[in-house]
Design a protein around this motif. Structure first.
Motif, PDB file in Angstrom:
ATOM      1  N   ALA A  18       0.829  -1.207   0.000  1.00 12.74           N
ATOM      2  CA  ALA A  18       0.000   0.000   0.000  1.00 12.74           C
ATOM      3  C   ALA A  18       0.863   1.256   0.000  1.00 12.74           C
TER       4      ALA A  18
ATOM      5  N   LEU B 159       2.365   1.728  -3.451  1.00 10.64           N
ATOM      6  CA  LEU B 159       1.390   2.261  -4.401  1.00 10.64           C
ATOM      7  C   LEU B 159       1.131   3.743  -4.142  1.00 10.64           C
TER       8      LEU B 159
ATOM      9  N   SER C 119      -3.530  -2.143  -7.444  1.00  6.14           N
ATOM     10  CA  SER C 119      -4.451  -1.639  -6.424  1.00  6.14           C
ATOM     11  C   SER C 119      -5.611  -2.604  -6.210  1.00  6.14           C
TER      12      SER C 119
END
Length: 229
Positions: free
Chosen positions: A154, A157, A171
């Motif tokens: 996460a 990203l 995602s």
């Protein structure tokens, strides 16, 4: 006169069962009330059209509450107010996300599907553990490892999006991973309650609440991508 060892063992088991049932009952009662509080604050946040920046600030404040305040108040009545404040902030922080999905042509359907899916997963897995009373404590290490990996993904990203690198497939995979991980945590956390691994109903409530919250938001993302025209 010495105590009868059989009687003492049975008495101890009965006391332990009563204590576990009390924690379980209080946890689910508290969980239901916190869900109502979150629903109310989410509705208010949507009505006030709160932005993502304010939502992020409220989420950070909520995290501070459970990391630094709740551990010090979990064994007192003050902890109840901390849990309610935490779930109120989390609900309000969800408002901007819900508004974004509801703005889609089929947004209402997506949100209801995510809610239904979350309820189905939670009640199915919790019901399985409560019925079988299986001990899923062996999953602890695997779940924590998975959590660390997903957090790192996460963050990667997030950093990538800041530099203009958008990876929708990654995602989507992250959201799917969170769904699986939260399903495992529901088994693990429910098992800890019924097997005496968690004796504080406030801490148990927060754990289950976070499982449900993350499960819902991840399902919302997956359904939103799949249903986006």
């Amino acid at each position: 006169m010495r105590d009868n060892p059989v009687f003492s063992s049975q008495s101890g088991s009965a006391d332990s069962a009563l204590s576990t049932n009390k924690v379980l009952r209080n946890t689910y009662m508290m969980l239901a009330m916190t869900m109502m509080v979150s629903a109310i604050t989410a509705g208010l946040s949507m009505w006030m059209n709160v932005g993502y920046g304010a939502g992020m600030i409220m989420m950070i404040a909520a995290i501070v509450l459970i990391w630094f305040v709740l551990p010090k108040t979990a064994n007192s009545s003050s902890g109840i107010y901390v849990v309610f404040a935490f779930t109120a902030l989390m609900g309000a922080a969800l408002g901007p996300t819900l508004n974004r999905y509801l703005a889609m042509s089929n947004g209402g359907e997506i949100v209801m599907q995510a809610l239904g899916g979350t309820a189905l997963v939670f009640f199915s897995l919790s019901g399985y553990v409560l019925t079988t009373r299986k001990d899923f404590s062996f999953m602890g290490g695997f779940l924590m490892t998975g959590l660390v990996v997903l957090v790192m993904v996460a963050l990667a990203l997030m950093v990538g999006s800041m530099f203009g690198f958008h990876m929708p497939a990654a995602s989507l995979a992250l959201s799917a991973g969170i769904v699986l991980l939260m399903s495992g945590f529901i088994l693990f956390d429910t098992s800890r309650i019924i097997n005496g691994g968690e004796t504080n109903y406030l801490m148990a409530t927060v754990s289950l609440y976070l499982n449900i919250y993350n499960l819902f938001t991840s399902l919302l993302h997956i359904l939103g991508v799949m249903g986006d025209d």
